[in-house]
Scaffold this motif. Structure first.
Motif, PDB file in Angstrom:
ATOM      1  N   ARG A  50      18.289 -25.260 -15.193  1.00 44.43           N
ATOM      2  CA  ARG A  50      18.845 -26.750 -15.010  1.00 44.43           C
ATOM      3  C   ARG A  50      17.690 -27.740 -14.177  1.00 44.43           C
ATOM      4  NH1 ARG A  50      23.496 -24.077 -14.312  1.00 44.43           N
ATOM      5  NH2 ARG A  50      23.600 -24.839 -12.245  1.00 44.43           N
ATOM      6  N   LYS A  51      17.186 -27.221 -13.152  1.00 46.40           N
ATOM      7  CA  LYS A  51      16.333 -27.929 -12.569  1.00 46.40           C
ATOM      8  C   LYS A  51      14.923 -28.148 -12.990  1.00 46.40           C
ATOM      9  CE  LYS A  51      16.946 -27.928  -7.799  1.00 46.40           C
ATOM     10  NZ  LYS A  51      16.929 -27.666  -6.445  1.00 46.40           N
ATOM     11  N   THR A  52      14.558 -27.107 -13.633  1.00 49.27           N
ATOM     12  CA  THR A  52      13.341 -27.168 -14.328  1.00 49.27           C
ATOM     13  C   THR A  52      13.287 -27.987 -15.532  1.00 49.27           C
ATOM     14  OG1 THR A  52      12.897 -24.941 -13.681  1.00 49.27           O
ATOM     15  CG2 THR A  52      11.307 -25.701 -15.394  1.00 49.27           C
ATOM     16  N   TYR A  53      14.378 -27.954 -16.357  1.00 49.44           N
ATOM     17  CA  TYR A  53      14.243 -28.608 -17.725  1.00 49.44           C
ATOM     18  C   TYR A  53      15.911 -29.158 -17.772  1.00 49.44           C
ATOM     19  CZ  TYR A  53      12.346 -29.908 -22.131  1.00 49.44           C
ATOM     20  OH  TYR A  53      11.865 -30.346 -23.452  1.00 49.44           O
ATOM     21  N   PRO A  54      16.098 -30.114 -17.139  1.00 54.91           N
ATOM     22  CA  PRO A  54      17.563 -30.670 -17.143  1.00 54.91           C
ATOM     23  C   PRO A  54      17.870 -31.211 -18.387  1.00 54.91           C
ATOM     24  CG  PRO A  54      15.853 -32.355 -15.694  1.00 54.91           C
ATOM     25  CD  PRO A  54      15.119 -31.184 -16.345  1.00 54.91           C
ATOM     26  N   THR A  55      17.142 -31.753 -19.212  1.00 52.08           N
ATOM     27  CA  THR A  55      17.771 -32.194 -20.705  1.00 52.08           C
ATOM     28  C   THR A  55      18.007 -31.046 -21.576  1.00 52.08           C
ATOM     29  OG1 THR A  55      16.276 -34.037 -20.375  1.00 52.08           O
ATOM     30  CG2 THR A  55      17.290 -33.756 -22.423  1.00 52.08           C
ATOM     31  N   PHE A  56      17.132 -29.924 -21.658  1.00 49.99           N
ATOM     32  CA  PHE A  56      17.390 -28.913 -22.512  1.00 49.99           C
ATOM     33  C   PHE A  56      17.045 -27.669 -21.780  1.00 49.99           C
ATOM     34  CE2 PHE A  56      16.059 -32.523 -25.371  1.00 49.99           C
ATOM     35  CZ  PHE A  56      16.975 -32.660 -26.297  1.00 49.99           C
ATOM     36  N   PRO A  57      18.092 -27.340 -20.789  1.00 49.81           N
ATOM     37  CA  PRO A  57      17.996 -26.039 -20.060  1.00 49.81           C
ATOM     38  C   PRO A  57      17.535 -24.800 -20.474  1.00 49.81           C
ATOM     39  CG  PRO A  57      20.188 -26.721 -19.758  1.00 49.81           C
ATOM     40  CD  PRO A  57      19.344 -28.078 -20.801  1.00 49.81           C
ATOM     41  N   HIS A  58      18.314 -24.574 -21.883  1.00 50.12           N
ATOM     42  CA  HIS A  58      17.822 -23.273 -22.630  1.00 50.12           C
ATOM     43  C   HIS A  58      16.408 -23.335 -23.196  1.00 50.12           C
ATOM     44  CE1 HIS A  58      19.240 -26.573 -25.363  1.00 50.12           C
ATOM     45  NE2 HIS A  58      18.557 -26.161 -26.474  1.00 50.12           N
ATOM     46  N   PHE A  59      15.765 -24.372 -23.124  1.00 46.25           N
ATOM     47  CA  PHE A  59      14.276 -24.374 -23.442  1.00 46.25           C
ATOM     48  C   PHE A  59      13.367 -23.958 -22.205  1.00 46.25           C
ATOM     49  CE2 PHE A  59      15.155 -27.424 -26.752  1.00 46.25           C
ATOM     50  CZ  PHE A  59      15.164 -26.447 -27.872  1.00 46.25           C
TER      51      PHE A  59
END
Length: 74
Positions: A50-59
């Motif tokens: 979630r911190k790395t890619y908050p918009t699309f965490p599953h990516f």
């Protein structure tokens, strides 16, 4: 290679073939959350997503298998 990673502040996930590493800051943060909040490694890896890619965490490319390697630091 293992020694070189340690010298620049990274802790490799494997001694045989260190293809991924954790920063000491992340390991300290995990240790504190694990001790104080009883956060397991899987949940912490989800937090990193979630911190790395908050918009699309599953990516986000966070290796869940390697999150078990954090037990080396405990």
């Amino acid at each position: 290679m293992y020694i070189q990673l340690l010298q620049i502040g990274l802790y490799p996930t494997s001694q045989k073939s260190p293809c991924m590493a954790f920063t000491f800051h992340i390991l300290d943060d995990f240790r504190i959350e694990n001790l104080e909040c009883k956060i397991p490694a899987f949940v912490y890896s989800q937090k990193l997503r979630r911190k790395t890619y908050p918009t699309f965490p599953h990516f986000a490319a966070v290796c869940l298998r390697c999150s078990l390697c954090s037990s080396l630091y405990n």
